[in-house]
Design a protein around this motif. Structure first.
Motif, PDB file in Angstrom:
ATOM      1  N   MET A 201      46.484  70.210  26.387  1.00 40.35           N
ATOM      2  CA  MET A 201      46.703  71.246  25.382  1.00 40.35           C
ATOM      3  C   MET A 201      47.370  72.475  26.026  1.00 40.35           C
ATOM      4  O   MET A 201      47.017  72.879  27.111  1.00 40.35           O
ATOM      5  N   GLN A 202      48.355  73.025  25.320  1.00 38.70           N
ATOM      6  CA  GLN A 202      49.063  74.187  25.839  1.00 38.70           C
ATOM      7  C   GLN A 202      48.183  75.423  25.728  1.00 38.70           C
ATOM      8  O   GLN A 202      47.435  75.585  24.782  1.00 38.70           O
ATOM      9  N   SER A 203      48.297  76.302  26.703  1.00 32.76           N
ATOM     10  CA  SER A 203      47.449  77.477  26.759  1.00 32.76           C
ATOM     11  C   SER A 203      48.182  78.727  26.291  1.00 32.76           C
ATOM     12  O   SER A 203      49.383  78.863  26.487  1.00 32.76           O
ATOM     13  N   ILE A 204      47.434  79.634  25.701  1.00 31.36           N
ATOM     14  CA  ILE A 204      48.005  80.918  25.291  1.00 31.36           C
ATOM     15  C   ILE A 204      48.066  81.883  26.478  1.00 31.36           C
ATOM     16  O   ILE A 204      48.877  82.780  26.525  1.00 31.36           O
ATOM     17  N   ILE A 205      47.198  81.666  27.470  1.00 35.96           N
ATOM     18  CA  ILE A 205      47.154  82.558  28.634  1.00 35.96           C
ATOM     19  C   ILE A 205      47.886  81.937  29.821  1.00 35.96           C
ATOM     20  O   ILE A 205      48.134  80.739  29.862  1.00 35.96           O
ATOM     21  N   ASN A 206      48.196  82.764  30.796  1.00 34.71           N
ATOM     22  CA  ASN A 206      48.893  82.315  32.002  1.00 34.71           C
ATOM     23  C   ASN A 206      47.946  81.520  32.894  1.00 34.71           C
ATOM     24  O   ASN A 206      46.733  81.721  32.870  1.00 34.71           O
ATOM     25  N   THR A 207      48.554  80.647  33.691  1.00 41.61           N
ATOM     26  CA  THR A 207      47.804  79.958  34.734  1.00 41.61           C
ATOM     27  C   THR A 207      48.409  80.377  36.075  1.00 41.61           C
ATOM     28  O   THR A 207      49.307  81.213  36.121  1.00 41.61           O
ATOM     29  N   SER A 208      47.968  79.760  37.140  1.00 43.58           N
ATOM     30  CA  SER A 208      48.491  80.121  38.457  1.00 43.58           C
ATOM     31  C   SER A 208      49.926  79.654  38.669  1.00 43.58           C
ATOM     32  O   SER A 208      50.619  80.142  39.556  1.00 43.58           O
ATOM     33  N   THR A 209      50.408  78.725  37.829  1.00 53.20           N
ATOM     34  CA  THR A 209      51.764  78.190  38.023  1.00 53.20           C
ATOM     35  C   THR A 209      52.719  78.425  36.857  1.00 53.20           C
ATOM     36  O   THR A 209      53.927  78.308  37.026  1.00 53.20           O
ATOM     37  N   ARG A 210      52.197  78.727  35.680  1.00 53.89           N
ATOM     38  CA  ARG A 210      53.056  78.897  34.503  1.00 53.89           C
ATOM     39  C   ARG A 210      52.549  80.017  33.607  1.00 53.89           C
ATOM     40  O   ARG A 210      51.392  80.389  33.637  1.00 53.89           O
ATOM     41  N   TYR A 211      53.477  80.505  32.781  1.00 54.78           N
ATOM     42  CA  TYR A 211      53.112  81.488  31.765  1.00 54.78           C
ATOM     43  C   TYR A 211      52.544  80.751  30.556  1.00 54.78           C
ATOM     44  O   TYR A 211      52.894  79.606  30.283  1.00 54.78           O
ATOM     45  N   GLY A 212      51.681  81.437  29.802  1.00 59.16           N
ATOM     46  CA  GLY A 212      51.146  80.887  28.566  1.00 59.16           C
ATOM     47  C   GLY A 212      52.038  81.245  27.393  1.00 59.16           C
ATOM     48  O   GLY A 212      53.001  82.005  27.517  1.00 59.16           O
ATOM     49  N   TRP A 213      51.684  80.682  26.216  1.00 58.39           N
ATOM     50  CA  TRP A 213      52.482  80.907  25.019  1.00 58.39           C
ATOM     51  C   TRP A 213      52.665  82.385  24.687  1.00 58.39           C
ATOM     52  O   TRP A 213      53.742  82.799  24.255  1.00 58.39           O
ATOM     53  N   ALA A 214      51.620  83.178  24.843  1.00 66.84           N
ATOM     54  CA  ALA A 214      51.710  84.598  24.467  1.00 66.84           C
ATOM     55  C   ALA A 214      52.826  85.299  25.243  1.00 66.84           C
ATOM     56  O   ALA A 214      53.662  85.992  24.655  1.00 66.84           O
ATOM     57  N   MET A 215      52.854  85.120  26.545  1.00 66.61           N
ATOM     58  CA  MET A 215      53.862  85.789  27.369  1.00 66.61           C
ATOM     59  C   MET A 215      55.251  85.202  27.127  1.00 66.61           C
ATOM     60  O   MET A 215      56.241  85.951  27.099  1.00 66.61           O
TER      61      MET A 215
END
Length: 189
Positions: free
Chosen positions: A1-15
């Motif tokens: 599932m795609q995340s709205i928040i950032n992770t250590s390697t990618r930006y989330g949907w919001a950003m």
């Protein structure tokens, strides 16, 4: 599932959504500003100026939202392939982009606030935006007109450098810098 928040390697949907929406509006504002000042019809020019002011306030609100989101969500780490000089200059470049995206609409707001024409600003015809508490005068209007113009051209040059840097990463260096702003993080990443 795609995340709205950032992770250590990618930006989330919001950003990602805020990044591209702000980018499109910022570039669109530059084009709209250029066209509205060169339109021979006073009526069309007036309508374009009102639209330009509306998108300027929208841009200001979105960039404030983006900065607030960014302060609560750490940016993904740069790939290991990114050199030390770029690691040091990237935060400065992003800070400059944020600064211009705030300064430009604020300078436009100051410009309409000091205008002796006293034309109310109604973002998207929804409400009257109050003027900043600045003194109206021809000299002030001239100053803010110049400031807005210089900020616009400096800001669009900075955006062009940002785009070129992203394309360099994608096509020459073939790293994930651009991809992580296109494809969101997954919840488990």
């Amino acid at each position: 599932m795609q995340s709205i928040i950032n992770t250590s390697t990618r930006y989330g949907w919001a950003m990602i959504i805020l990044h591209w929406l702000i980018g499109v509006i910022f570039i669109g504002q530059f084009v709209l500003g250029y066209v509205m000042m060169r339109t021979p019809s006073q009526r069309t020019s007036f309508e374009l100026i009102q639209l330009h002011k509306s998108f300027g306030f929208l841009l200001l609100g979105l960039i404030i939202l983006r900065i607030a989101w960014r302060l609560r969500n750490a940016a993904p780490a740069l790939p290991a392939s990114v050199g030390m000089l770029e690691r040091r200059t990237a935060p400065l470049a992003h800070f400059a982009l944020y600064a211009f995206q705030i300064a430009l609409p604020l300078s436009g707001w100051a410009l309409v606030s000091v205008s002796t024409l006293e034309i109310p600003t109604m973002p998207f015809n929804l409400f009257v935006m109050p003027n900043l508490p600045l003194t109206e005068s021809d000299a002030s209007e001239s100053f803010w007109t110049s400031a807005h113009w210089y900020l616009a051209y400096a800001g669009i040059a900075l955006v062009a450098l940002h785009v070129l840097a992203a394309l360099r990463h994608h096509f020459l260096l073939r790293d994930s810098v651009l991809a992580r702003m296109i494809t969101p993080s997954s919840g488990g990443e």
